[in-house]
Design a protein around this motif. Structure first.
Motif, PDB file in Angstrom:
ATOM      1  N   LYS A  21      21.602 -41.999 -53.370  1.00 27.54           N
ATOM      2  CA  LYS A  21      20.805 -43.225 -53.472  1.00 27.54           C
ATOM      3  C   LYS A  21      21.121 -43.966 -54.774  1.00 27.54           C
ATOM      4  O   LYS A  21      21.270 -45.189 -54.782  1.00 27.54           O
ATOM      5  N   MET A  24      24.429 -45.608 -54.365  1.00 22.63           N
ATOM      6  CA  MET A  24      24.298 -46.752 -53.464  1.00 22.63           C
ATOM      7  C   MET A  24      23.700 -47.954 -54.197  1.00 22.63           C
ATOM      8  O   MET A  24      24.162 -49.084 -54.039  1.00 22.63           O
ATOM      9  N   THR A  30      24.546 -50.783 -48.591  1.00 21.35           N
ATOM     10  CA  THR A  30      23.455 -50.485 -47.667  1.00 21.35           C
ATOM     11  C   THR A  30      23.708 -49.165 -46.937  1.00 21.35           C
ATOM     12  O   THR A  30      24.824 -48.658 -46.921  1.00 21.35           O
ATOM     13  N   GLN A  31      22.651 -48.663 -46.306  1.00 21.30           N
ATOM     14  CA  GLN A  31      22.785 -47.450 -45.497  1.00 21.30           C
ATOM     15  C   GLN A  31      23.767 -47.675 -44.351  1.00 21.30           C
ATOM     16  O   GLN A  31      24.564 -46.793 -44.040  1.00 21.30           O
ATOM     17  N   GLN A  42      23.647 -44.624 -39.041  1.00 20.34           N
ATOM     18  CA  GLN A  42      22.736 -45.075 -40.097  1.00 20.34           C
ATOM     19  C   GLN A  42      21.500 -44.187 -40.126  1.00 20.34           C
ATOM     20  O   GLN A  42      20.956 -43.904 -41.183  1.00 20.34           O
ATOM     21  N   ILE A  45      22.151 -41.177 -42.274  1.00 23.76           N
ATOM     22  CA  ILE A  45      22.039 -41.493 -43.697  1.00 23.76           C
ATOM     23  C   ILE A  45      20.574 -41.629 -44.090  1.00 23.76           C
ATOM     24  O   ILE A  45      20.137 -41.117 -45.124  1.00 23.76           O
ATOM     25  N   SER A  46      19.798 -42.303 -43.260  1.00 22.76           N
ATOM     26  CA  SER A  46      18.372 -42.475 -43.522  1.00 22.76           C
ATOM     27  C   SER A  46      17.663 -41.126 -43.633  1.00 22.76           C
ATOM     28  O   SER A  46      16.868 -40.901 -44.549  1.00 22.76           O
ATOM     29  N   LEU A  49      18.572 -39.432 -46.930  1.00 18.08           N
ATOM     30  CA  LEU A  49      17.902 -40.050 -48.078  1.00 18.08           C
ATOM     31  C   LEU A  49      16.409 -39.736 -48.116  1.00 18.08           C
ATOM     32  O   LEU A  49      15.809 -39.704 -49.185  1.00 18.08           O
TER      33      LEU A  49
END
Length: 111
Positions: A21, A24, A30-31, A42, A45-46, A49
């Motif tokens: 994070k 990033m 962005t994700q 995505q 990745i979410s 995180l």
């Protein structure tokens, strides 16, 4: 100043998600963009995180190639984080000396 009564502060336990994070944010990515670069969804990745999912060895290598973060560091952070959480949530550790699960040496045993 060093003093015997000073207490050592506990370190914040980080996971790979924190470092990802932070990177990033630094690169303003962005994700969705990161997911495309890594070849994952995505949602994946979410979940990472949010610490709902942790990275595996293959993803760590992809992140190393794309973001320049050591795969060993990422895996180590996640491993330490998961162990820290397990210790916090483990009732056996809280009562380890009060249970018959804890190893004991018996007086009648000769080594």
């Amino acid at each position: 100043m060093l003093h015997r009564e000073n207490r050592i502060k506990k370190y914040h336990t980080s996971s790979a998600a924190d470092l990802i994070k932070e990177t990033m944010d630094y690169y303003d990515i962005t994700q969705t963009d990161l997911a495309k670069r890594l070849g994952v969804s995505q949602k994946n990745i979410s979940d990472i995180l949010k610490r709902k999912r942790f990275i595996n060895e293959v993803l760590a290598l992809r992140i190393e190639k794309v973001m320049g973060i050591s795969s060993e560091l990422l895996l180590s952070l996640d491993s330490h984080y998961k162990l820290h959480m397990a210790k916090q949530n483990n009732e056996i550790d809280k009562n380890k000396h009060k249970t018959n699960l804890f190893l004991q040496r018996y007086d009648w045993v000769n080594a």
